[in-house]
Design a protein around this motif. Structure first.
Motif, PDB file in Angstrom:
ATOM      1  N   ALA A  41       2.713   4.053   2.930  1.00  0.00           N
ATOM      2  CA  ALA A  41       4.233   3.921   3.100  1.00  0.00           C
ATOM      3  C   ALA A  41       4.889   5.414   3.605  1.00  0.00           C
ATOM      4  CB  ALA A  41       4.681   3.580   1.596  1.00  0.00           C
ATOM      5  N   PRO A  42       5.716   5.049   4.711  1.00  0.00           N
ATOM      6  CA  PRO A  42       6.637   6.059   5.374  1.00  0.00           C
ATOM      7  C   PRO A  42       7.596   6.729   4.484  1.00  0.00           C
ATOM      8  CG  PRO A  42       7.583   4.099   6.107  1.00  0.00           C
ATOM      9  CD  PRO A  42       6.356   3.376   5.112  1.00  0.00           C
ATOM     10  N   VAL A  43       7.107   7.411   3.313  1.00  0.00           N
ATOM     11  CA  VAL A  43       8.001   7.710   2.421  1.00  0.00           C
ATOM     12  C   VAL A  43       9.063   8.714   2.922  1.00  0.00           C
ATOM     13  CG1 VAL A  43       8.106   9.232   0.299  1.00  0.00           C
ATOM     14  CG2 VAL A  43       6.322   7.494   0.652  1.00  0.00           C
ATOM     15  N   VAL A  44       8.688   9.878   3.482  1.00  0.00           N
ATOM     16  CA  VAL A  44       9.645  10.876   4.184  1.00  0.00           C
ATOM     17  C   VAL A  44      10.567   9.996   5.063  1.00  0.00           C
ATOM     18  CG1 VAL A  44       9.916  12.994   5.397  1.00  0.00           C
ATOM     19  CG2 VAL A  44       8.324  12.563   3.605  1.00  0.00           C
ATOM     20  N   VAL A  94       6.598   1.695  -4.854  1.00  0.00           N
ATOM     21  CA  VAL A  94       5.908   1.337  -5.857  1.00  0.00           C
ATOM     22  C   VAL A  94       4.853   0.355  -5.567  1.00  0.00           C
ATOM     23  CG1 VAL A  94       5.662   0.246  -8.219  1.00  0.00           C
ATOM     24  CG2 VAL A  94       7.804   1.749  -7.316  1.00  0.00           C
ATOM     25  N   GLU A  95       3.503   0.564  -5.787  1.00  0.00           N
ATOM     26  CA  GLU A  95       2.367  -0.646  -5.499  1.00  0.00           C
ATOM     27  C   GLU A  95       1.861  -0.744  -7.123  1.00  0.00           C
ATOM     28  OE1 GLU A  95      -2.322  -0.661  -4.080  1.00  0.00           O
ATOM     29  OE2 GLU A  95      -0.839   1.047  -3.445  1.00  0.00           O
ATOM     30  N   VAL A  96       2.148  -2.040  -6.995  1.00  0.00           N
ATOM     31  CA  VAL A  96       1.432  -2.863  -8.317  1.00  0.00           C
ATOM     32  C   VAL A  96      -0.052  -2.801  -8.195  1.00  0.00           C
ATOM     33  CG1 VAL A  96       1.626  -4.842 -10.013  1.00  0.00           C
ATOM     34  CG2 VAL A  96       3.542  -4.034  -8.799  1.00  0.00           C
ATOM     35  N   LYS A  97      -0.813  -2.090  -9.168  1.00  0.00           N
ATOM     36  CA  LYS A  97      -2.185  -2.070  -9.382  1.00  0.00           C
ATOM     37  C   LYS A  97      -2.761  -3.500 -10.263  1.00  0.00           C
ATOM     38  CE  LYS A  97      -3.252   1.522  -6.890  1.00  0.00           C
ATOM     39  NZ  LYS A  97      -4.074   1.546  -5.483  1.00  0.00           N
ATOM     40  N   ASP A  98      -2.136  -3.492 -11.354  1.00  0.00           N
ATOM     41  CA  ASP A  98      -2.596  -4.673 -12.302  1.00  0.00           C
ATOM     42  C   ASP A  98      -1.395  -4.729 -13.279  1.00  0.00           C
ATOM     43  OD1 ASP A  98      -3.000  -2.838 -14.368  1.00  0.00           O
ATOM     44  OD2 ASP A  98      -4.956  -2.535 -13.531  1.00  0.00           O
ATOM     45  N   GLN A  99      -1.518  -5.624 -14.379  1.00  0.00           N
ATOM     46  CA  GLN A  99      -0.574  -5.778 -15.247  1.00  0.00           C
ATOM     47  C   GLN A  99       0.028  -4.670 -15.972  1.00  0.00           C
ATOM     48  OE1 GLN A  99      -1.339  -8.790 -18.182  1.00  0.00           O
ATOM     49  NE2 GLN A  99       0.807  -9.560 -18.099  1.00  0.00           N
ATOM     50  N   HIS A 100      -0.726  -3.470 -15.882  1.00  0.00           N
ATOM     51  CA  HIS A 100      -0.356  -2.440 -16.636  1.00  0.00           C
ATOM     52  C   HIS A 100      -0.494  -1.026 -15.956  1.00  0.00           C
ATOM     53  CE1 HIS A 100       0.103  -4.010 -20.707  1.00  0.00           C
ATOM     54  NE2 HIS A 100      -1.054  -4.882 -20.457  1.00  0.00           N
ATOM     55  N   SER A 101      -0.479  -1.145 -14.715  1.00  0.00           N
ATOM     56  CA  SER A 101      -0.532   0.062 -13.767  1.00  0.00           C
ATOM     57  C   SER A 101      -0.011  -0.007 -12.246  1.00  0.00           C
ATOM     58  CB  SER A 101      -1.992   0.375 -13.790  1.00  0.00           C
ATOM     59  OG  SER A 101      -2.589  -0.496 -12.935  1.00  0.00           O
ATOM     60  N   VAL A 102       0.696   1.067 -12.057  1.00  0.00           N
ATOM     61  CA  VAL A 102       1.210   1.177 -10.681  1.00  0.00           C
ATOM     62  C   VAL A 102       1.010   2.573 -10.017  1.00  0.00           C
ATOM     63  CG1 VAL A 102       3.228  -0.367 -11.378  1.00  0.00           C
ATOM     64  CG2 VAL A 102       3.384   2.082 -11.755  1.00  0.00           C
ATOM     65  N   TYR A 103       1.089   2.399  -8.788  1.00  0.00           N
ATOM     66  CA  TYR A 103       1.143   3.968  -7.856  1.00  0.00           C
ATOM     67  C   TYR A 103       2.333   3.986  -7.277  1.00  0.00           C
ATOM     68  CZ  TYR A 103      -0.396   7.356  -4.492  1.00  0.00           C
ATOM     69  OH  TYR A 103      -0.578   8.430  -3.941  1.00  0.00           O
ATOM     70  N   VAL A 104       3.043   5.172  -7.571  1.00  0.00           N
ATOM     71  CA  VAL A 104       4.300   5.664  -7.356  1.00  0.00           C
ATOM     72  C   VAL A 104       4.550   6.662  -6.362  1.00  0.00           C
ATOM     73  CG1 VAL A 104       6.587   6.052  -8.122  1.00  0.00           C
ATOM     74  CG2 VAL A 104       5.175   4.515  -9.340  1.00  0.00           C
ATOM     75  N   ARG A 141       0.980  -1.308  -0.016  1.00  0.00           N
ATOM     76  CA  ARG A 141       0.282  -0.126  -0.012  1.00  0.00           C
ATOM     77  C   ARG A 141       0.915   1.213   0.110  1.00  0.00           C
ATOM     78  NH1 ARG A 141      -5.134  -1.166   1.145  1.00  0.00           N
ATOM     79  NH2 ARG A 141      -5.683  -3.215   1.990  1.00  0.00           N
ATOM     80  N   ALA A 142       1.028   1.912  -1.266  1.00  0.00           N
ATOM     81  CA  ALA A 142       1.982   2.777  -1.215  1.00  0.00           C
ATOM     82  C   ALA A 142       1.415   4.338  -0.568  1.00  0.00           C
ATOM     83  CB  ALA A 142       2.179   3.249  -2.697  1.00  0.00           C
TER      84      ALA A 142
END
Length: 256
Positions: A147-150, A172-182, A143-144
């Motif tokens: 995430a404790p990014v800082v 990076v969170e993988v959503k599906d085969q063609h999408s990510v959340y960064v 779960r991006a």
């Protein structure tokens, strides 16, 4: 001395843009820091100079907010849009960067930036690493948004492993085969930025190792982009494109 500037943003990654073909603006680290300061200056994740360069349409000289230099993907896309605004280019361009000459296309607000070919990211036990003009430590998370990014990003950025230059850190969170959340902790800004173009590209190339296929749709806190690439049989990527909006926000003058 009074300098005219423009402010641009690419999916929330914002830059002070200066037409420096006259070479009136000095390459001064302290001055860059001052202008990028959000309280005492103009404010921006970085500062970009457009300059003349033999053999190409223009040169993009990019400074991070702390005055250091690297390649910037979103900054490159904004530089293309700004150069179109200045009348330097039309719909296609070849321009110089710290990572060598790059190509781009522009159609309205959308800029397609072609990056240099890349080797496969180095795969480690808990992360990937790729330097595509800027160094990126890439972590895949469930779960991006949580995430404790800082906190974690700053620790990794300043770790002995990457000393003394440091690194950017992408979650990076993988959503599906063609999408990510960064999400990205960005070196030189020393905080999370709303979007990081080279980091998003590096993240997508690392995601290919997990079975994701081009094109990959990318959501960042600042907006949506797309990354296209081709895998080669010798363990590298070619025909890499970072695609997304680049917009002028405002213009002004500042006394140096």
């Amino acid at each position: 001395m009074t300098i005219e500037f423009y402010k641009y943003q690419g999916t929330g990654n914002d830059f002070v843009m200066i037409d420096n073909r006259s070479e009136a603006f000095p390459h001064d680290e302290k001055l860059v820091q001052k202008l990028c300061d959000r309280r005492y200056g103009i404010g921006g994740d970085g500062l970009i100079l457009i300059q003349n360069f033999d053999g190409v349409d223009f040169e993009m000289v990019y400074f991070n907010a702390d005055g250091s230099q690297s390649l910037c993907g979103n900054g490159s896309r904004c530089a293309v849009s700004f150069s179109k605004f200045l009348g330097i280019i039309d719909s296609e361009t070849r321009f110089q960067t710290i990572d060598g000459p790059l190509e781009a296309k522009i159609n309205g607000d959308i800029v397609e930036l072609k990056l240099n070919d890349q080797e496969y990211p180095v795969k480690n036990e808990d992360h990937y690493f790729l330097n595509n003009g800027s160094p990126h430590h890439i972590i895949f998370v469930e779960r991006a948004e949580e995430a404790p990014v800082v906190k974690q990003g700053r620790t990794i950025r300043n770790s002995v492993k990457y000393s003394p230059e440091g690194t950017n850190v992408n979650f990076v969170e993988v959503k599906d085969q063609h999408s990510v959340y960064v999400r990205t902790y960005e070196r030189g800004v020393e905080d999370e930025t709303l979007s990081c173009g080279t980091g998003i590209t590096a993240s997508c190339l690392a995601a290919a190792d997990k079975g994701l296929m081009s094109p990959i749709k990318v959501t960042a806190p600042g907006g949506d982009l797309e990354v296209k690439f081709k895998n080669t049989q010798n363990g590298s990527f070619t025909d890499i494109w970072l695609i997304g909006p680049a917009l002028q926000v405002f213009e002004g003058r500042v006394v140096l």
